[in-house]
Scaffold this motif. Sequence first.
Motif, PDB file in Angstrom:
ATOM      1  N   HIS A 104      37.592  38.076  46.526  1.00 45.38           N
ATOM      2  CA  HIS A 104      38.469  38.008  45.352  1.00 45.38           C
ATOM      3  C   HIS A 104      38.486  36.549  44.911  1.00 45.38           C
ATOM      4  CE1 HIS A 104      40.186  42.051  46.214  1.00 45.38           C
ATOM      5  NE2 HIS A 104      39.936  41.696  47.459  1.00 45.38           N
ATOM      6  N   HIS A 117      41.137  36.925  37.383  1.00 44.63           N
ATOM      7  CA  HIS A 117      40.903  37.507  38.712  1.00 44.63           C
ATOM      8  C   HIS A 117      39.529  38.168  38.663  1.00 44.63           C
ATOM      9  CE1 HIS A 117      42.590  40.404  42.050  1.00 44.63           C
ATOM     10  NE2 HIS A 117      41.361  39.996  42.310  1.00 44.63           N
ATOM     11  N   HIS A 119      35.683  39.369  40.583  1.00 47.17           N
ATOM     12  CA  HIS A 119      35.071  39.907  41.803  1.00 47.17           C
ATOM     13  C   HIS A 119      33.586  39.588  41.790  1.00 47.17           C
ATOM     14  CE1 HIS A 119      38.815  42.468  41.668  1.00 47.17           C
ATOM     15  NE2 HIS A 119      38.904  41.782  42.769  1.00 47.17           N
TER      16      HIS A 119
HETATM   17 CU   LIG Z   1      40.403  40.847  43.671  1.00 55.19          CU
END
Ligand SMILES: [Cu+2]
Length: 315
Positions: A104, A117, A119
């Motif tokens: 993350h 945020h 990935h």
């Molecule tokens: Cu995440």
Amino acid sequence: MNTALRLSVYGAAVLLLAAGAYVAGTSAGTSTGHLRPPPAHAAPREDTPEVRPAGLASTADGYTLEAATPTLPSGAATEIAFRITGADGAPVTTFDVAHEKRMHLILLRRDTAGFQHLHPEMSGDGTWRAPVTLDGGGTYRVFADFTPTGGEPATLGVDLSAPGPFEPVSPQPSRVARVDGGYEVQLDGDLRPGETGPLTLTVTRDGRPVTDLQPYLGASGHLVALRTGDLAYLHVHPEDAPGAGPGITFHTEVPSAGTYRLFLDFRHDDVVRTAEFTVPTTGNAAPADGPAPAGPAARPGPAGDEHSHDEGGHR
Ligand SMILES: [Cu+2]
């Protein structure tokens, strides 16, 4: 003065000197306390263990977050690349899945604007990459939140610089976030230093409770809490059984008095959106950088609703 008297005076003087030394010795050693060795409370107290928040270091427990470059362009689509190296300097390539992902990546400008945020995907050599667009220049904080296989969960942080101007934001205390798409999210619950407590976020859309939130990262939502001033990264635990809303409950502990920025990612209609809040702790003196909270049950009036994505909290 005869010899005998002189000797006795001498003897008395010796006795007085000795007595004085004795008194000095005892006062230094035991009686007054002023000259004694530091008392026990100068040593770390077992009842208040030092809290070391995550995310403040680029290296911890033998793992290091290494950004591929110290700068990123702003205002255009680009790519962020980094790797995690182990104590031997070699890239780590095996990670455990946590919250449905092996990595993350949280990224925001140091004034807490521009939260993202991400990935990233890892290639065979241990380099993680994610597409990203930075809205403006400034210094950005990047957090990698991961669990190396065989190791403990870790959050490491590093700064990246982006060229270009920006207008710093000064988020004001706000427990209501308006989010694109007609959403409003209300935060209830208090942040009390040193205590773990529940925070409940309630999602409405166009004034109606949202009861069909979609799971995101194995939970009803994902919450990131950062301390303003140093961007310490707090651990937040979602409730055990994900629900569909409108309420989402998390448990978090804040390590100190101050003001915290909270970012809730929630998923609805197949879109992940972020609601952001600014919450001073309660139960302690007001932080120097903001007005005093109105009280433990403080609810913002209209003024508390001002912060939203649209205006970015510019003052
Ligand atoms: Cu995440």
